[in-house]
Design a protein around this motif. Structure first.
Motif, PDB file in Angstrom:
ATOM      1  N   ALA A 207       0.835  -1.208   0.000  1.00  0.00           N
ATOM      2  CA  ALA A 207       0.000   0.000   0.000  1.00  0.00           C
ATOM      3  C   ALA A 207       0.867   1.254   0.000  1.00  0.00           C
ATOM      4  O   ALA A 207       0.598   2.211  -0.740  1.00  0.00           O
ATOM      5  CB  ALA A 207      -0.930  -0.014   1.209  1.00  0.00           C
ATOM      6  N   SER A 208       1.915   1.231   0.818  1.00  0.00           N
ATOM      7  CA  SER A 208       2.810   2.398   0.864  1.00  0.00           C
ATOM      8  C   SER A 208       3.481   2.641  -0.481  1.00  0.00           C
ATOM      9  O   SER A 208       3.790   3.773  -0.846  1.00  0.00           O
ATOM     10  CB  SER A 208       3.891   2.200   1.936  1.00  0.00           C
ATOM     11  OG  SER A 208       3.289   2.063   3.189  1.00  0.00           O
ATOM     12  N   GLY A 209       3.731   1.549  -1.197  1.00  0.00           N
ATOM     13  CA  GLY A 209       4.372   1.674  -2.506  1.00  0.00           C
ATOM     14  C   GLY A 209       3.385   1.939  -3.633  1.00  0.00           C
ATOM     15  O   GLY A 209       3.770   1.903  -4.809  1.00  0.00           O
ATOM     16  N   GLY A 210       2.140   2.149  -3.274  1.00  0.00           N
ATOM     17  CA  GLY A 210       1.136   2.453  -4.301  1.00  0.00           C
ATOM     18  C   GLY A 210       0.696   1.238  -5.090  1.00  0.00           C
ATOM     19  O   GLY A 210       0.156   1.363  -6.198  1.00  0.00           O
ATOM     20  N   CYS A 211       0.918   0.054  -4.541  1.00  0.00           N
ATOM     21  CA  CYS A 211       0.552  -1.170  -5.252  1.00  0.00           C
ATOM     22  C   CYS A 211      -0.773  -1.720  -4.735  1.00  0.00           C
ATOM     23  O   CYS A 211      -1.100  -1.588  -3.561  1.00  0.00           O
ATOM     24  CB  CYS A 211       1.624  -2.244  -5.081  1.00  0.00           C
ATOM     25  SG  CYS A 211       3.186  -1.798  -5.828  1.00  0.00           S
ATOM     26  N   ARG A 212      -1.474  -2.367  -5.625  1.00  0.00           N
ATOM     27  CA  ARG A 212      -2.725  -3.009  -5.247  1.00  0.00           C
ATOM     28  C   ARG A 212      -2.481  -4.495  -5.051  1.00  0.00           C
ATOM     29  O   ARG A 212      -1.886  -5.150  -5.905  1.00  0.00           O
ATOM     30  CB  ARG A 212      -3.761  -2.791  -6.352  1.00  0.00           C
ATOM     31  CG  ARG A 212      -5.042  -3.572  -6.122  1.00  0.00           C
ATOM     32  CD  ARG A 212      -6.091  -3.260  -7.154  1.00  0.00           C
ATOM     33  NE  ARG A 212      -7.302  -4.017  -6.852  1.00  0.00           N
ATOM     34  CZ  ARG A 212      -8.442  -3.888  -7.511  1.00  0.00           C
ATOM     35  NH1 ARG A 212      -8.524  -3.015  -8.495  1.00  0.00           N
ATOM     36  NH2 ARG A 212      -9.494  -4.606  -7.184  1.00  0.00           N
ATOM     37  N   LEU A 213      -2.932  -5.014  -3.917  1.00  0.00           N
ATOM     38  CA  LEU A 213      -2.813  -6.443  -3.664  1.00  0.00           C
ATOM     39  C   LEU A 213      -4.106  -7.131  -4.062  1.00  0.00           C
ATOM     40  O   LEU A 213      -5.173  -6.819  -3.542  1.00  0.00           O
ATOM     41  CB  LEU A 213      -2.527  -6.708  -2.180  1.00  0.00           C
ATOM     42  CG  LEU A 213      -2.387  -8.188  -1.803  1.00  0.00           C
ATOM     43  CD1 LEU A 213      -1.156  -8.818  -2.449  1.00  0.00           C
ATOM     44  CD2 LEU A 213      -2.340  -8.375  -0.294  1.00  0.00           C
ATOM     45  N   ARG A 214      -4.003  -8.045  -4.996  1.00  0.00           N
ATOM     46  CA  ARG A 214      -5.196  -8.799  -5.423  1.00  0.00           C
ATOM     47  C   ARG A 214      -5.175 -10.174  -4.754  1.00  0.00           C
ATOM     48  O   ARG A 214      -4.189 -10.890  -4.835  1.00  0.00           O
ATOM     49  CB  ARG A 214      -5.199  -8.963  -6.949  1.00  0.00           C
ATOM     50  CG  ARG A 214      -5.302  -7.647  -7.706  1.00  0.00           C
ATOM     51  CD  ARG A 214      -5.420  -7.909  -9.196  1.00  0.00           C
ATOM     52  NE  ARG A 214      -5.299  -6.682  -9.954  1.00  0.00           N
ATOM     53  CZ  ARG A 214      -6.328  -5.877 -10.244  1.00  0.00           C
ATOM     54  NH1 ARG A 214      -7.534  -6.181  -9.801  1.00  0.00           N
ATOM     55  NH2 ARG A 214      -6.145  -4.775 -10.956  1.00  0.00           N
ATOM     56  N   ASP A 215      -6.276 -10.477  -4.109  1.00  0.00           N
ATOM     57  CA  ASP A 215      -6.409 -11.727  -3.365  1.00  0.00           C
ATOM     58  C   ASP A 215      -7.730 -12.348  -3.781  1.00  0.00           C
ATOM     59  O   ASP A 215      -8.780 -11.698  -3.704  1.00  0.00           O
ATOM     60  CB  ASP A 215      -6.405 -11.409  -1.854  1.00  0.00           C
ATOM     61  CG  ASP A 215      -6.338 -12.655  -0.976  1.00  0.00           C
ATOM     62  OD1 ASP A 215      -6.756 -13.730  -1.435  1.00  0.00           O
ATOM     63  OD2 ASP A 215      -5.873 -12.528   0.172  1.00  0.00           O
ATOM     64  N   LEU A 216      -7.690 -13.590  -4.226  1.00  0.00           N
ATOM     65  CA  LEU A 216      -8.912 -14.263  -4.661  1.00  0.00           C
ATOM     66  C   LEU A 216      -9.983 -14.234  -3.567  1.00  0.00           C
ATOM     67  O   LEU A 216     -11.182 -14.202  -3.852  1.00  0.00           O
ATOM     68  CB  LEU A 216      -8.588 -15.707  -5.055  1.00  0.00           C
ATOM     69  CG  LEU A 216      -9.688 -16.547  -5.705  1.00  0.00           C
ATOM     70  CD1 LEU A 216     -10.321 -15.828  -6.893  1.00  0.00           C
ATOM     71  CD2 LEU A 216      -9.151 -17.900  -6.119  1.00  0.00           C
ATOM     72  N   CYS A 217      -9.528 -14.230  -2.335  1.00  0.00           N
ATOM     73  CA  CYS A 217     -10.481 -14.195  -1.215  1.00  0.00           C
ATOM     74  C   CYS A 217     -11.302 -12.904  -1.211  1.00  0.00           C
ATOM     75  O   CYS A 217     -12.367 -12.843  -0.599  1.00  0.00           O
ATOM     76  CB  CYS A 217      -9.749 -14.325   0.112  1.00  0.00           C
ATOM     77  SG  CYS A 217      -8.820 -15.856   0.276  1.00  0.00           S
TER      78      CYS A 217
END
Lengths: 462, 392
Positions: A207-217
């Motif tokens: 998040a700090s790096g401006g990235c989105r984490l995609r999780d199937l959940c």
């Protein structure tokens, strides 16, 4: 100063050993198995339900079907589940291909809606018959061009194979993902039915790096799922996910980094450093997080006092790593239930063996477990102390209602995960629960997902 | 296609039927399979699993052994357990994979028995037949092999008729008091219960079955056992389950009559569906459904009852108006053409869009498994007609 347990316990049967007596990492011989009634782990019938809108069609003999169809009924996803019952004649008269093709077609025709994705699960017998399932699914795709068909394999005989059927199911869970334009700000976490703890270091770093984490959940729609193909990087946390990550790398060119569910401070630091280096991210203040985790464990230790702790390998893929962590912080860990030492846990196993040789290791599925007494919690209470279990199987085998209801690490990661676990231990110690009613429920947590077909996902592929 | 099911599950299968029948008898039961068969049984089909220890295991068949047809590990493991635990008997049978592998269970049983000196049974299973097929074999096997030839001639207490109850498993009676109610039925009917096959009695008790004057087959699972006991001891049998007051009284009367003339009887043989009144469909196991029909007709005045039986009917309980149904769509069409349906609640989905057809929920452990156990009533014995009457 808290008193240690009075005396080491002696193994009661051949399915229990002093860890100090174990040579190498081979714990118990493989043989006839018992299945304890702790059912919280996810099965291959549950895992595909994470794909929004997906439908499952199982083509199997009745005995195989019964387990999965009732899992679907109990889990509340019967309307996403159909089945084709294989009769004995299909084994011999050459009708199996037709049965699969026509059976699946019939199910879909009668469904009343068109799911975007259908997992067609075959079983052991189909593998032994060398049934060409992918070819059949190609044929089905010709008949239903708006559906993504995915082969699934309920092949229990693969359980001890190099590639287990759970590994394969996780691979198949992402099989629909197709090459897409790469987004350098999108990262996937792969291969767990439990979402990565939102408070953990990985999530905050991304998040700090401006990235989105995609999780199937967290996927709400089929498109959310398909969009996982845009990620450039996959992170994964336990060996079961490795095959899925390999496949995604090969098919989509996604890179990968292994961030294991570790309870070891050095390994956690190394993992996060690897992620930071790979993705160009900043590091959080790990010293502060580690110090806080230590404080939290210390507080939990004071709360639990001389309570005995036993844990199982279904709670975490690194049970010996967790045992080491707790022993180093003064907890009275007395037994680990594990049929084998899993990859990545060998060093911790060796540490426990050298420093706590009287700790007991017990099998979980050995036939003797059926007949062993399950009253350890009662005996501990008679001796004036409590027994806290980590994991459902440990709870069952000890007869305790004080347990951490953790499955497959529960998405806990890093120092924050250790802090969370410390809190869960305190909660387990304080709140005795009815283990019997809790641990027999299949696929713990599946009720938290939105399982029913939803508007906009029942109209075919987008 | 009748094999396709979109809405409903299937019944417990043959492997579960065997395990359920033998569960309390002190034997060693080892299914030749990788994993799933035991999990299905233990999770969904066996309510005693959590609290009552029984040596029911899976062989843990591996992919390589399946491909190579290697049975040695299976045999060695069974022998190891038998030598360590000294079970009363050993039972071996297999999953669909074992069927495909062509495992010679007769040979496997022979080797195990020779190596450990314990009576060893083998059963024909495929994982593709119903629990009835499995339980029938299991009970018959025990009766044929372990009950002594000639029986014993202990005198009945107070000159009472002596009976065995055959075909009692949780798959048909659950663990909600029906097995105990069957014992109560015997007591209140003035019978002395010799043995109950097989809930609540140990193997030694079952081995006294030859003392009985009449066998009562309370489910389809008990028929083959009754026939074995008839051949072995000449004991006649009656088929029926005491569901409600009228069926209890009638069954008791039939037992007495059969003890005198030795003729086999079936409860409800004259209970063919009457043409008048509302058309009720009962979906379920044949002996129970026939007994329930007797209750409906004679306790509650509902004479127009048809049975839709999705399982085999070895006791020939079905009448000319009844249907041996195969497949979800056939059950659905019969249910939709009824004025009222009595069935396991998991069938209710087949009435979607047909809300004018009332549905009475009557869960069956062999169908919905553990998930609706709390709803299973005590249907054995007088009083059930009141419960049923309120639901109607």
């Amino acid at each position: 100063m808290l008193e240690p347990l009075s005396a080491p316990r002696v193994p009661v049967d051949l399915a229990e050993r002093r860890i100090g007596d174990v040579e190498g990492t081979s714990l118990f011989p493989v043989g006839a198995e018992y299945t304890p009634p702790a059912r919280g782990t996810w099965t291959i019938a549950h895992t595909p339900m994470l794909v929004p809108g997906a439908h499952e069609v199982y083509v199997c003999p009745g005995n195989c079907l019964r387990g999965v169809v009732l899992s679907a009924a109990e889990g509340g996803f019967s309307d996403r589940f159909s089945m084709v019952e294989v009769g004995e004649e299909a084994l011999y008269d050459g009708s199996m291909e037709e049965l699969v093709y026509e059976g699946v077609s019939d199910c879909l025709d009668r469904l009343g809606r068109r799911p975007p994705c259908v997992f067609v699960a075959s079983s052991c017998i189909h593998d032994l018959m060398a049934l060409d399932v992918p070819h059949l699914l190609d044929e089905l795709a010709g008949r239903f061009p708006d559906i993504d068909f995915v082969p699934a394999y309920m092949n229990c005989t693969m359980r001890r194979s190099k590639l287990g059927y759970e590994d394969v199911q996780w691979r198949q869970n992402y099989a629909v993902l197709r090459p897409a334009a790469r987004d350098r700000r999108s990262v996937n976490t792969i291969g767990s039915p439990f979402a990565l703890d939102p408070g953990c270091e990985i999530v905050s770093m991304l998040a700090s790096g401006g990235c989105r984490l995609r999780d199937l959940c967290h996927a709400e729609t089929y498109q959310d799922y398909l969009d996982m193909a845009t990620s450039w990087l996959n992170v994964y946390h336990w060996p079961v996910a490795a095959e899925a990550v390999r496949d995604l790398g090969e098919r989509l060119g996604q890179e990968a980094v292994y961030l294991p569910y570790s309870w070891d401070g050095e390994e956690i630091r190394a993992s996060l450093q690897a992620l930071a280096g790979k993705a160009g991210l900043g590091m959080p203040d790990l010293d502060a997080l580690e110090a806080r985790a230590g404080e939290d464990l210390g507080r939990a230790r004071r709360v639990l006092g001389s309570a005995e702790i036993r844990m199982d390998a279904a709670a975490t893929p690194r049970p010996f790593g967790l045992a080491r962590l707790l022993l180093e912080h003064g907890f009275e860990v007395t037994e680990v239930y594990a049929d084998a030492v899993l990859p990545g846990d060998e060093a911790a196993f060796d540490w426990v063996r050298r420093h706590h040789p009287d700790l007991l290791v017990s099998a979980m599925v050995d036939f003797r477990m059926r007949l062993r007494g399950r009253d350890a919690a009662g005996r501990a209470e008679e001796a004036g102390r409590e027994l806290v279990a980590i994991g459902q199987k440990a709870a069952y085998f000890t007869g305790t209602g004080r347990f951490v209801n953790m499955i497959s690490n529960d998405g806990l990661f890093g120092f924050t995960g250790i802090s969370r676990l410390a809190g869960m231990l305190e909660e387990a110690f304080r709140d005795e629960r009815d283990a019997r009613s809790i641990i027999q429920v299949k696929a713990r947590g599946i009720e938290d997902y939105r399982l029913r077909p939803r508007d906009g996902v029942g109209e075919g592929r987008r | 296609m009748r094999q396709a099911r979109v809405n409903t599950p299937n019944y417990a299968c043959d492997l579960s039927g065997i395990c359920s029948a033998l569960y309390e008898l002190g034997g060693l039961i080892v299914m030749h399979d990788a994993s799933g068969c035991n999990s299905t049984f233990a999770t969904h089909d066996e309510p005693r699993w959590y609290d009552m220890d029984s040596m029911v295991y899976i062989s843990g068949l591996s992919e390589y052994d399946a491909v190579l047809g290697n049975d040695d590990a299976y045999i060695d493991d069974v022998v190891e357990i038998a030598r360590e635990r000294h079970p009363r008997f050993v039972a071996v049978f297999g999953s669909p994979v074992a069927l495909l592998m062509g495992t010679d269970f007769r040979g496997v049983a022979h080797i195990i028995e020779r190596r450990c000196g314990i009576p060893t049974f083998w059963f024909r299973t495929s994982g593709m037949q119903s629990y009835v097929a499995g339980a029938r074999q299991a009970f018959a096997g025990i009766a044929g092999r372990l009950c002594p030839e000639g029986g014993e001639s202990a005198p009945a207490r107070g000159g009472r008729l002596r009976v065995n109850l055959l075909g009692v498993t949780p798959l048909d009676f659950s663990v909600v008091g029906n097995a105990e109610a069957l014992r109560d039925f015997c007591e209140t009917s003035g019978f002395e219960l010799v043995s109950c096959w097989a809930m609540g009695d140990a193997l030694d008790q079952l081995m006294r079955a030859g003392q009985a004057d009449v066998n009562i087959v309370v489910s389809s699972s008990g028929l083959d056992c009754a026939e074995v006991l008839a051949r072995k001891y000449g004991t006649p049998y009656v088929v029926g389950c005491p569901v409600g007051s009228a069926a209890s009284a009638e069954l008791a009367r039939m037992v007495s009559e059969t003890s005198r003339d030795g003729v086999a009887r079936r409860l409800g043989e004259g209970d063919a569906a009457a043409s008048g009144g509302r058309k009720i469909t009962v979906v379920g196991e044949a002996v129970f459904a026939s007994s329930l029909r007797h209750c409906l007709a004679h306790d509650l005045g509902e004479g127009n009852v048809r049975i839709a039986c999705p399982l085999e009917d070895p006791c020939a309980m079905l009448g000319p108006a009844d249907v041996a149904v195969r497949g979800e769509e056939e059950v659905a069409s019969i249910m939709r053409a009824s004025d009222l349906v009595i069935a396991d609640p998991l069938y209710e989905v087949l009435l979607e869009g047909h809300s004018h057809v009332p549905f009475v929920r009557l869960p069956h452990e062999a169908y919905s498994g553990r998930m609706l156990r709390d709803e299973i009533p005590r249907f054995v014995g007088p009083g059930f007609e009141d419960v049923l009457g309120q639901a109607l």
